[in-house]
Design an enzyme around this catalytic site. Structure first.
Site, PDB file in Angstrom:
ATOM      1  N   SER A 122       0.800  -1.217   0.000  1.00 13.81           N
ATOM      2  CA  SER A 122       0.000   0.000   0.000  1.00 13.81           C
ATOM      3  C   SER A 122       0.834   1.271   0.000  1.00 13.81           C
ATOM      4  O   SER A 122       1.641   1.482  -0.883  1.00 13.81           O
ATOM      5  CB  SER A 122      -0.961  -0.044   1.189  1.00 13.81           C
ATOM      6  OG  SER A 122      -1.861   1.003   1.089  1.00 13.81           O
ATOM      7  N   HIS A 123       0.654   2.077   1.059  1.00 16.51           N
ATOM      8  CA  HIS A 123       1.310   3.384   1.113  1.00 16.51           C
ATOM      9  C   HIS A 123       2.720   3.287   1.688  1.00 16.51           C
ATOM     10  O   HIS A 123       3.396   4.293   1.808  1.00 16.51           O
ATOM     11  CB  HIS A 123       0.475   4.314   1.994  1.00 16.51           C
ATOM     12  CG  HIS A 123       0.222   3.707   3.339  1.00 16.51           C
ATOM     13  ND1 HIS A 123      -0.656   2.657   3.504  1.00 16.51           N
ATOM     14  CD2 HIS A 123       0.746   3.932   4.548  1.00 16.51           C
ATOM     15  CE1 HIS A 123      -0.654   2.283   4.765  1.00 16.51           C
ATOM     16  NE2 HIS A 123       0.194   3.038   5.428  1.00 16.51           N
ATOM     17  N   ASP A 286      -2.256   6.744  -3.342  1.00 21.66           N
ATOM     18  CA  ASP A 286      -1.132   6.058  -2.694  1.00 21.66           C
ATOM     19  C   ASP A 286      -0.537   4.964  -3.584  1.00 21.66           C
ATOM     20  O   ASP A 286      -0.903   4.836  -4.760  1.00 21.66           O
ATOM     21  CB  ASP A 286      -1.568   5.477  -1.346  1.00 21.66           C
ATOM     22  CG  ASP A 286      -2.470   4.270  -1.512  1.00 21.66           C
ATOM     23  OD1 ASP A 286      -3.173   4.197  -2.535  1.00 21.66           O
ATOM     24  OD2 ASP A 286      -2.465   3.397  -0.626  1.00 21.66           O
ATOM     25  N   ASP A 288      -0.886   1.748  -4.041  1.00 21.55           N
ATOM     26  CA  ASP A 288      -1.733   0.815  -4.792  1.00 21.55           C
ATOM     27  C   ASP A 288      -3.052   1.432  -5.246  1.00 21.55           C
ATOM     28  O   ASP A 288      -3.947   0.723  -5.704  1.00 21.55           O
ATOM     29  CB  ASP A 288      -1.983  -0.458  -3.974  1.00 21.55           C
ATOM     30  CG  ASP A 288      -2.715  -0.179  -2.678  1.00 21.55           C
ATOM     31  OD1 ASP A 288      -2.580   0.922  -2.130  1.00 21.55           O
ATOM     32  OD2 ASP A 288      -3.434  -1.083  -2.200  1.00 21.55           O
ATOM     33  N   ASP A 290      -5.604   2.981  -3.699  1.00 23.47           N
ATOM     34  CA  ASP A 290      -6.903   2.975  -3.021  1.00 23.47           C
ATOM     35  C   ASP A 290      -7.105   4.186  -2.116  1.00 23.47           C
ATOM     36  O   ASP A 290      -8.231   4.508  -1.758  1.00 23.47           O
ATOM     37  CB  ASP A 290      -7.162   1.658  -2.276  1.00 23.47           C
ATOM     38  CG  ASP A 290      -6.054   1.276  -1.311  1.00 23.47           C
ATOM     39  OD1 ASP A 290      -5.111   2.075  -1.150  1.00 23.47           O
ATOM     40  OD2 ASP A 290      -6.135   0.174  -0.725  1.00 23.47           O
ATOM     41  N   ARG A 291      -6.029   4.869  -1.738  1.00 22.94           N
ATOM     42  CA  ARG A 291      -6.191   6.073  -0.901  1.00 22.94           C
ATOM     43  C   ARG A 291      -6.217   7.330  -1.760  1.00 22.94           C
ATOM     44  O   ARG A 291      -5.691   7.332  -2.880  1.00 22.94           O
ATOM     45  CB  ARG A 291      -5.010   6.207   0.064  1.00 22.94           C
ATOM     46  CG  ARG A 291      -4.917   5.099   1.055  1.00 22.94           C
ATOM     47  CD  ARG A 291      -3.794   5.365   2.028  1.00 22.94           C
ATOM     48  NE  ARG A 291      -3.793   4.323   3.035  1.00 22.94           N
ATOM     49  CZ  ARG A 291      -3.289   4.451   4.248  1.00 22.94           C
ATOM     50  NH1 ARG A 291      -2.706   5.576   4.604  1.00 22.94           N
ATOM     51  NH2 ARG A 291      -3.345   3.460   5.105  1.00 22.94           N
ATOM     52  N   GLU A 373     -10.925   7.656   7.964  1.00 23.78           N
ATOM     53  CA  GLU A 373     -10.055   8.811   8.158  1.00 23.78           C
ATOM     54  C   GLU A 373      -8.689   8.620   7.502  1.00 23.78           C
ATOM     55  O   GLU A 373      -7.987   9.582   7.249  1.00 23.78           O
ATOM     56  CB  GLU A 373      -9.883   9.093   9.656  1.00 23.78           C
ATOM     57  CG  GLU A 373      -9.497   7.901  10.535  1.00 23.78           C
ATOM     58  CD  GLU A 373      -8.146   7.309  10.279  1.00 23.78           C
ATOM     59  OE1 GLU A 373      -7.222   8.084  10.016  1.00 23.78           O
ATOM     60  OE2 GLU A 373      -8.018   6.077  10.353  1.00 23.78           O
ATOM     61  N   LYS A 385     -11.514   0.532  -1.193  1.00 21.14           N
ATOM     62  CA  LYS A 385     -11.547   1.975  -1.326  1.00 21.14           C
ATOM     63  C   LYS A 385     -10.892   2.328  -2.655  1.00 21.14           C
ATOM     64  O   LYS A 385     -10.121   1.526  -3.198  1.00 21.14           O
ATOM     65  CB  LYS A 385     -10.848   2.653  -0.150  1.00 21.14           C
ATOM     66  CG  LYS A 385      -9.435   2.209   0.150  1.00 21.14           C
ATOM     67  CD  LYS A 385      -9.026   2.813   1.485  1.00 21.14           C
ATOM     68  CE  LYS A 385      -7.588   2.512   1.858  1.00 21.14           C
ATOM     69  NZ  LYS A 385      -7.421   1.154   2.402  1.00 21.14           N
ATOM     70  N   ARG A 505      -1.463   5.487  17.036  1.00 20.49           N
ATOM     71  CA  ARG A 505      -2.307   6.514  16.408  1.00 20.49           C
ATOM     72  C   ARG A 505      -3.216   7.107  17.474  1.00 20.49           C
ATOM     73  O   ARG A 505      -3.870   6.378  18.223  1.00 20.49           O
ATOM     74  CB  ARG A 505      -3.163   5.910  15.303  1.00 20.49           C
ATOM     75  CG  ARG A 505      -2.391   5.216  14.197  1.00 20.49           C
ATOM     76  CD  ARG A 505      -3.205   5.215  12.906  1.00 20.49           C
ATOM     77  NE  ARG A 505      -2.718   4.283  11.906  1.00 20.49           N
ATOM     78  CZ  ARG A 505      -1.655   4.466  11.135  1.00 20.49           C
ATOM     79  NH1 ARG A 505      -0.929   5.553  11.273  1.00 20.49           N
ATOM     80  NH2 ARG A 505      -1.302   3.557  10.228  1.00 20.49           N
TER      81      ARG A 505
HETATM   82  C1  G16 Z   1      -5.307  -0.194   5.299  1.00 20.24           C
HETATM   83  C2  G16 Z   1      -6.728  -0.622   5.409  1.00 20.24           C
HETATM   84  C3  G16 Z   1      -7.581   0.530   5.865  1.00 20.24           C
HETATM   85  C4  G16 Z   1      -7.042   1.093   7.165  1.00 20.24           C
HETATM   86  C5  G16 Z   1      -5.596   1.485   6.973  1.00 20.24           C
HETATM   87  C6  G16 Z   1      -4.921   1.941   8.251  1.00 20.24           C
HETATM   88  O1  G16 Z   1      -5.194   0.739   4.279  1.00 20.24           O
HETATM   89  O2  G16 Z   1      -7.201  -1.083   4.170  1.00 20.24           O
HETATM   90  O3  G16 Z   1      -8.879   0.066   6.002  1.00 20.24           O
HETATM   91  O4  G16 Z   1      -7.776   2.196   7.568  1.00 20.24           O
HETATM   92  O5  G16 Z   1      -4.866   0.378   6.501  1.00 20.24           O
HETATM   93  O6  G16 Z   1      -4.790   0.878   9.111  1.00 20.24           O
HETATM   94  P1  G16 Z   1      -3.902   0.996  10.411  1.00 20.24           P
HETATM   95  O7  G16 Z   1      -4.420   2.185  11.154  1.00 20.24           O
HETATM   96  O8  G16 Z   1      -4.121  -0.302  11.119  1.00 20.24           O
HETATM   97  O9  G16 Z   1      -2.477   1.224   9.980  1.00 20.24           O
HETATM   98  P2  G16 Z   1      -4.111   0.561   3.130  1.00 20.24           P
HETATM   99  O10 G16 Z   1      -4.308   1.722   2.223  1.00 20.24           O
HETATM  100  O11 G16 Z   1      -2.793   0.571   3.864  1.00 20.24           O
HETATM  101  O12 G16 Z   1      -4.401  -0.767   2.517  1.00 20.24           O
END
Ligand code: G16
Length: 552
Positions: A122-123, A286, A288, A290-291, A373, A385, A505
């Site tokens: 992801s990010h 981001d 991949d 989705d953000r 968020e 997303k 967080r």
């Molecule tokens: C993933 C999940 C999201 C989540 C985010 C943050 O996003 O798909 O639903 O809100 O992680 O998670 P955490 O607070 O546990 O780090 P992504 O974009 O990283 O796949």
């Protein structure tokens, strides 16, 4: 069509000791790349997936990734393991490039598809010394449920070995059809189907008119997966000038950047919008895809507000004119959308963090739009997303309203009030220190109600747990909530996506009514809560950090 000359030989590779650390986090298995490069590490997780995912034998799998270092190798391994496990067909993409939302769509439109494997952290940054990840999606196109992820993890703990075919790498440089023994491999353009879906949901003629009428926009792909999608959509179909998409070429290391669309990691874009006057609108996605982050000239749209604005204006947008069945947000997301849902008289659900929790609500038709968020927004068009969807949604609202982002936000707050909101991340905290901080607060929860805090009083202090209204599954330990009498709140969570140490967080929220002061800097508006959180949890002392590493 190319075919392996003979049926590929299948090797059964024994594992001397099963891996004990392959528990997926909030979204898939994410680890530093060197961990994934250990012999058999990737194969072990994939073996468990192929054993557990229902319908693998004879079924269709979608495979692709965000192009980060390791993507190509992992696709090769998956194809050979799919062949060894009798997968009927694998649909993958040119150069293995497939955004997470596009993967979700491809799963949903591919006949007989039992799920997908998305290669992304992801990010998180990518590269030989950065992060790699494997996400598993189910037949509905959404992230694996907690139950499926847990079953995969349990299988890894006792795995004796894995099966893999011996075959040359399939060329992914262009669309084509290939065969690995009994497994058909289709290489498709990973962009096309997604773009067609966007054209169904949004009025591209209206967008072209609006954007061509003097509303300059810029999009930052951060050298990640959305570059080819964004170029096709913005520069080709919407006829915006070449260069509208910055950093549009996907790179294995994201150009050394951190592909997280927020004010810290997408700073050049943020500076262009918040300090410059060249653009009316800016956005980024981001690693991949989705953000998303949405910016107007001099205006950052907080993701919780973005969800509320999308909900409030949905019927102005082509694919959503019939209205929304309901909405959902993750628990730490601000209640801005709740207020809009109440006005619209539609249900609003509160789920734990993680897109997987929206899946059942979407499948059951209980919600149309949902968001978090953490810069994630989406709808029932896929089961992930979707960053570019959110950008197009925002542009469609602006095209319908013919106003600036700032004006839209001011009108929104003047109607619904403003949920001042911020998230403070403390990254790279020593695991033991983070666990102790969290545990200490958790132990004190029963004594907190009634105590004064931040010039307010604690109304309720608990650990969030969730019962899925569709299948009754429960998920506990989903974050510590400190709810104040005024309606303000703070939430403490440990991230489930980091790969080094722990990330604490802290989520802060305060509602200001529509006749109140609506134009404060959120950090100022939340200052008493920030001090209260410090007083309550002793973050500085326990983490040794004076300030958060990221504030959003
Ligand atoms: C993933 C999940 C999201 C989540 C985010 C943050 O996003 O798909 O639903 O809100 O992680 O998670 P955490 O607070 O546990 O780090 P992504 O974009 O990283 O796949």
């Amino acid at each position: 069509m190319t075919a392996s000359a003979t049926t590929p030989q299948v090797h059964h590779v024994p594992l001397a000791t099963p891996f004990q650390d392959q528990k997926p986090g909030t979204s898939g298995l994410r680890r530093p790349t060197p961990v994934f490069q250990q012999p058999h590490y990737l194969e072990s997780f994939l073996e468990a997936v192929l054993q557990i995912l229902p319908g693998v034998q004879g079924g269709t799998l979608v495979v692709g990734g965000d192009g980060r270092y390791g993507n190509r190798r992992a696709i090769d391994v998956i194809l050979r393991m799919a062949c060894a496990h009798g997968v009927g067909r694998v649909v993958t993409t040119t150069d293995g490039i497939l955004s997470t939302p596009a993967a979700s769509h491809l799963i949903r439109i591919s006949t007989g598809c039992v799920g997908g494997i998305i290669l992304s952290a992801s990010h998180n940054p990518g590269g030989p010394e950065e992060d790699f990840g494997v996400k598993v999606n189910g037949a509905n196109g959404g992230p694996a449920t907690e139950q499926l992820s847990d079953a995969v993890y349990q299988a890894t703990l006792t795995l004796q070995g894995y099966a893999i075919a011996e075959a040359a790498a399939i060329p992914l440089d262009r669309p084509g059809r290939h065969r690995l023994g009994t497994t058909a491999v289709e290489v498709v353009d990973g962009v096309e189907d997604f773009v067609v879906l966007m054209q169904k949901l949004f009025d591209f003629d209206q967008l072209r008119d609006f954007l061509g009428s003097g509303f300059p926009v810029t999009f930052d792909a951060l050298h990640a997966v959305t570059g080819p999608y964004a170029r096709r959509i913005f520069e080709n179909l919407l006829e915006l000038p070449a260069g509208t998409v910055r950093h549009g070429a996907p790179l294995e290391d994201f150009g050394g950047g951190h592909p997280d669309p927020n004010l810290t990691y997408a700073k050049p874009l943020a500076d262009a919008l918040l300090q410059g006057d060249e653009f009316c609108f800016g956005a980024a996605c981001d690693g991949d895809g989705d953000r998303n982050m949405i910016l107007g000239r001099g205006c950052f749209v907080n993701p919780s507000d973005s969800l509320a604005v999308i909900t409030a204006h949905a019927t102005r947008v082509k694919g959503y004119r019939q209205g929304l069945a309901g909405v959902a947000r993750s628990m730490p997301t601000s209640a801005a959308v709740d207020v809009v849902a109440e006005t619209l008289a539609i249900p609003c659900y509160e789920t734990p963090t993680g897109w997987k929790f929206f899946g059942n609500l979407l499948d059951a038709g209980k919600i149309t739009v949902c968001g978090e968020e953490s810069f994630g927004t989406g709808s029932d068009h896929v089961r992930e997303k979707d960053g570019l969807w959110a950008v197009l949604f925002w542009l469609s609202i602006l095209a319908a309203e013919r106003c600036s982002v700032t004006t839209l936000m001011e009108r929104h707050w003047a109607t619904y009030g403003r949920h001042y909101y911020s998230r403070h991340d403390y990254e790279g905290v020593e695991k033991a220190a983070a666990t102790e901080l969290y545990g200490a607060l958790q132990n004190r929860l029963p004594q907190l109600a009634g105590q004064p805090l931040a010039g307010d009083r604690i109304r309720q202090a608990d650990e969030f747990s969730y019962t899925d209204p569709v299948d009754g599954a429960t998920s506990s330990s989903q974050g510590l909530r400190i709810l104040l009498e005024s309606g303000s709140r703070m939430v403490f969570r440990l991230s489930g996506t980091g790969t080094r140490g722990a990330t604490l967080r802290l989520y802060l929220e305060r509602h200001e009514p529509s006749n109140g002061t609506l134009n404060l800097d959120p950090q100022k508006a939340l200052a008493p809560l920030i001090r209260g959180a410090e007083q309550l949890a002793g973050i500085r002392q326990r983490t040794g950090m004076d300030t958060p590493t990221v504030i959003t």
